[in-house]
Design an enzyme around this catalytic site. Structure first.
Site, PDB file in Angstrom:
ATOM      1  N   HIS A 215      29.525  35.536  36.098  1.00  8.91           N
ATOM      2  CA  HIS A 215      30.639  36.708  35.775  1.00  8.91           C
ATOM      3  C   HIS A 215      30.732  36.731  37.437  1.00  8.91           C
ATOM      4  O   HIS A 215      30.649  37.029  37.743  1.00  8.91           O
ATOM      5  CB  HIS A 215      30.455  37.558  34.955  1.00  8.91           C
ATOM      6  CG  HIS A 215      31.418  37.942  35.360  1.00  8.91           C
ATOM      7  ND1 HIS A 215      32.863  37.693  34.532  1.00  8.91           N
ATOM      8  CD2 HIS A 215      31.264  39.493  35.022  1.00  8.91           C
ATOM      9  CE1 HIS A 215      33.387  38.897  34.906  1.00  8.91           C
ATOM     10  NE2 HIS A 215      33.426  40.092  34.843  1.00  8.91           N
TER      11      HIS A 215
ATOM     12  N   CYS B 205      32.932  42.667  29.208  1.00  7.16           N
ATOM     13  CA  CYS B 205      32.824  40.893  30.607  1.00  7.16           C
ATOM     14  C   CYS B 205      31.710  40.219  29.988  1.00  7.16           C
ATOM     15  O   CYS B 205      31.862  38.374  30.664  1.00  7.16           O
ATOM     16  CB  CYS B 205      32.915  41.259  32.150  1.00  7.16           C
ATOM     17  SG  CYS B 205      34.132  42.594  32.058  1.00  7.16           S
TER      18      CYS B 205
ATOM     19  N   ASN C   1      39.501  39.067  38.679  1.00  6.50           N
ATOM     20  CA  ASN C   1      38.159  38.734  37.348  1.00  6.50           C
ATOM     21  C   ASN C   1      38.770  38.469  36.435  1.00  6.50           C
ATOM     22  O   ASN C   1      39.693  39.782  35.580  1.00  6.50           O
ATOM     23  CB  ASN C   1      37.535  40.032  37.304  1.00  6.50           C
ATOM     24  CG  ASN C   1      36.111  40.871  36.542  1.00  6.50           C
ATOM     25  OD1 ASN C   1      36.582  39.871  35.526  1.00  6.50           O
ATOM     26  ND2 ASN C   1      35.867  41.925  36.159  1.00  6.50           N
TER      27      ASN C   1
HETATM   28  C1  LIG Z   1      35.608  48.441  42.742  1.00 12.82           C
HETATM   29  C2  LIG Z   1      35.004  48.586  44.172  1.00 12.82           C
HETATM   30  C3  LIG Z   1      35.147  47.266  44.329  1.00 12.82           C
HETATM   31  C4  LIG Z   1      34.749  49.254  45.000  1.00 12.82           C
HETATM   32  O1  LIG Z   1      33.995  48.472  45.649  1.00 12.82           O
HETATM   33  P1  LIG Z   1      32.952  49.961  46.912  1.00 12.82           P
HETATM   34  O2  LIG Z   1      32.096  49.650  47.639  1.00 12.82           O
HETATM   35  O3  LIG Z   1      32.056  50.871  45.073  1.00 12.82           O
HETATM   36  O4  LIG Z   1      33.895  51.499  46.921  1.00 12.82           O
HETATM   37  P2  LIG Z   1      34.053  52.878  46.961  1.00 12.82           P
HETATM   38  O5  LIG Z   1      34.571  52.957  44.835  1.00 12.82           O
HETATM   39  O6  LIG Z   1      32.877  53.040  47.289  1.00 12.82           O
HETATM   40  O7  LIG Z   1      35.049  52.986  47.504  1.00 12.82           O
HETATM   41  C5  LIG Z   1      35.206  52.803  49.176  1.00 12.82           C
HETATM   42  C6  LIG Z   1      35.995  53.688  49.628  1.00 12.82           C
HETATM   43  O8  LIG Z   1      36.871  52.623  49.457  1.00 12.82           O
HETATM   44  C7  LIG Z   1      38.717  53.283  48.976  1.00 12.82           C
HETATM   45  N1  LIG Z   1      39.262  52.672  47.882  1.00 12.82           N
HETATM   46  C8  LIG Z   1      39.032  52.157  46.995  1.00 12.82           C
HETATM   47  N2  LIG Z   1      39.736  50.846  46.343  1.00 12.82           N
HETATM   48  C9  LIG Z   1      40.543  51.234  47.481  1.00 12.82           C
HETATM   49  C10 LIG Z   1      41.561  50.125  47.658  1.00 12.82           C
HETATM   50  N3  LIG Z   1      42.219  49.166  46.387  1.00 12.82           N
HETATM   51  N4  LIG Z   1      42.002  49.804  48.685  1.00 12.82           N
HETATM   52  C11 LIG Z   1      41.517  51.024  49.745  1.00 12.82           C
HETATM   53  N5  LIG Z   1      41.081  51.678  49.993  1.00 12.82           N
HETATM   54  C12 LIG Z   1      40.519  51.520  48.463  1.00 12.82           C
HETATM   55  C13 LIG Z   1      38.063  54.646  48.070  1.00 12.82           C
HETATM   56  O9  LIG Z   1      38.713  55.397  47.752  1.00 12.82           O
HETATM   57  C14 LIG Z   1      36.887  55.076  49.168  1.00 12.82           C
HETATM   58  O10 LIG Z   1      37.131  55.474  49.937  1.00 12.82           O
HETATM   59  P3  LIG Z   1      36.685  57.472  50.521  1.00 12.82           P
HETATM   60  O11 LIG Z   1      35.782  56.978  51.258  1.00 12.82           O
HETATM   61  O12 LIG Z   1      37.803  57.971  50.824  1.00 12.82           O
HETATM   62  O13 LIG Z   1      36.530  57.744  48.978  1.00 12.82           O
HETATM   63  C15 LIG Z   1      32.900  47.936  43.365  1.00 12.82           C
HETATM   64  O14 LIG Z   1      33.224  49.527  43.246  1.00 12.82           O
HETATM   65  C16 LIG Z   1      33.589  47.132  42.335  1.00 12.82           C
HETATM   66  O15 LIG Z   1      33.679  45.915  42.381  1.00 12.82           O
HETATM   67  N6  LIG Z   1      32.618  47.503  40.890  1.00 12.82           N
HETATM   68  C17 LIG Z   1      32.138  46.800  40.637  1.00 12.82           C
HETATM   69  C18 LIG Z   1      33.282  46.737  39.483  1.00 12.82           C
HETATM   70  C19 LIG Z   1      33.159  45.526  38.560  1.00 12.82           C
HETATM   71  O16 LIG Z   1      32.453  44.607  38.569  1.00 12.82           O
HETATM   72  N7  LIG Z   1      34.082  45.859  37.183  1.00 12.82           N
HETATM   73  C20 LIG Z   1      33.612  44.447  36.526  1.00 12.82           C
HETATM   74  C21 LIG Z   1      32.069  44.854  35.808  1.00 12.82           C
HETATM   75  S1  LIG Z   1      32.421  43.216  34.315  1.00 12.82           S
END
Ligand SMILES: CC(C)(COP(=O)(O)OP(=O)(O)OC[C@H]1O[C@@H](n2cnc3c(N)ncnc32)[C@H](O)[C@@H]1OP(=O)(O)O)[C@@H](O)C(=O)NCCC(=O)NCCS
Length: 331
Positions: free
Chosen positions: A256, A116, A286
């Site tokens: 980004h 990214c 993204n």
């Molecule tokens: C991926 C992302 C959106 C997940 O959000 P989060 O707040 O960290 O969520 P978590 O991974 O802790 O998951 C929380 C809960 O939601 C659930 N969950 C994950 N994806 C889900 C979805 N699409 N829909 C519903 N629930 C979801 C998980 O299973 C978890 O459930 P649990 O508590 O029962 O285990 C976040 O971590 C993120 O944006 N990370 C960085 C991503 C990024 O920037 N990537 C590119 C880098 S350049």
């Protein structure tokens, strides 16, 4: 004689027609619009449909829009860099094909990959060629067909990514406009948190890797989130400090588009009002290497000559950093 700086003098962009809404994703995985919107800020993303269309298709469209807007003869371009994490093929440079297709027959061309952060790093590369005096017209394209490496049964990644492309032309400037400063970093500890396991030299493609779905992106979202928030905010703050920029001096943050919460954390750290933060994540998700030039293209009409732009990005590797650039034209 004043120092030659490298300015962006034209931009172009392209996103495919197909709109994948959160509602559509609800039919593919166990998720819902409310969760996606509150956790990421994304409402929809664009997906490139059609047999035989790769990242080059997106890149060519973005470049052609730029050429048309600028009325630029492609034969004048000396170098084309395609920043991408999803090249058409592993070995043949996508940029070489793009150059030929747009008629840039006097250019040499290569790909640049830093996940990214590809476009951000590409800005540094393009600017260096210009500042050195070696070339006068460098076209940097950020393009990714993320849908080609997304597992649409994995709800933690498929909601985030989309396809798109953006292009920026770099040319010499003698008024002190263009790229002013950069702070770029990387840390290999990150490669376990955001990666595509198979298909590279470490784990070549096999029946096993296909069966194990190892040709798709894997992400430990929580860890990536933590690193991204800290490093994007830190590098943007560092660039401001190093250049004596207060929040009043910054006209735009160009962040980004990975997650709205990461963008908010960065702008809060910089003390910026929302009105100075470029954002289109709600429409495109993204798009990896394309987020920064897509923002420039979307906001081009609001940019004024002399505006202070702070770019910030974070990506797989890990790779990250910030660039301070003075905008060079009124559109
Ligand atoms: C991926 C992302 C959106 C997940 O959000 P989060 O707040 O960290 O969520 P978590 O991974 O802790 O998951 C929380 C809960 O939601 C659930 N969950 C994950 N994806 C889900 C979805 N699409 N829909 C519903 N629930 C979801 C998980 O299973 C978890 O459930 P649990 O508590 O029962 O285990 C976040 O971590 C993120 O944006 N990370 C960085 C991503 C990024 O920037 N990537 C590119 C880098 S350049």
């Amino acid at each position: 004689m004043s120092k030659t700086t490298a300015a962006i003098t034209a931009v172009g962009s392209y996103v495919p027609d197909f709109v994948m809404t959160n509602k559509i994703l609800e039919t593919l995985v166990d998720t819902n619009d409310e969760w996606i919107t509150t956790r990421t800020g994304i409402k929809e993303r664009r997906i490139l449909k059609g047999e035989g269309l790769g990242t080059s298709y997106l890149a060519i469209k973005a470049a052609e829009q730029l050429l048309e807007k600028r009325k630029l003869d492609p034969k004048e371009i000396e170098l084309i860099i395609v920043a991408t994490a999803t090249p058409d093929m592993m070995v043949a440079a996508t940029a070489a094909y793009v150059a030929s297709e747009i008629g840039a027959t006097n250019a040499f061309a290569y790909d640049l990959q830093a996940a990214c952060s590809s476009f951000l790093y590409g800005m540094s590369t393009a600017a260096s060629y210009i500042e050195s005096g070696r070339y006068k017209k460098v076209l940097l394209i950020g393009a990714d067909k993320m849908s080609s490496i997304i597992d649409y049964t994995d709800r933690t990644t498929c909601i985030i990514f989309g396809d798109g492309a953006g292009a920026a032309l770099f040319e010499p400037n003698n008024e002190g406009l263009g790229l002013q400063d950069e702070y770029l970093r990387s840390d290999g500890v990150g490669r376990n948190f955001l990666k595509m396991d198979a298909g590279g030299s470490l784990l070549p493609a096999s029946e096993e890797t296909v069966k194990n779905r190892q040709h798709f992106i894997y992400q430990d979202g929580k860890s990536v989130f933590k690193f991204a928030v800290t490093n994007m905010a830190d590098s943007a703050a560092k660039i401001m400090e190093r250049n004596n920029l207060s929040h009043n001096d910054v006209n735009w943050l160009v962040p980004h588009q990975a997650n709205k919460r990461i963008i908010d954390a960065t702008s809060n750290r910089m003390g910026l009002d929302d009105s100075k933060v470029m954002m289109n994540i709600q429409r495109y998700g993204n798009t990896t290497s394309a987020t920064l030039p897509l923002l420039l293209s979307d906001y081009e009409s609001q940019l004024r000559k002399g505006d202070n732009l702070v770019f910030a990005a974070f990506g797989g590797g890990f790779t990250w950093g910030s660039i301070y650039l003075k905008w060079a034209y009124n559109s």
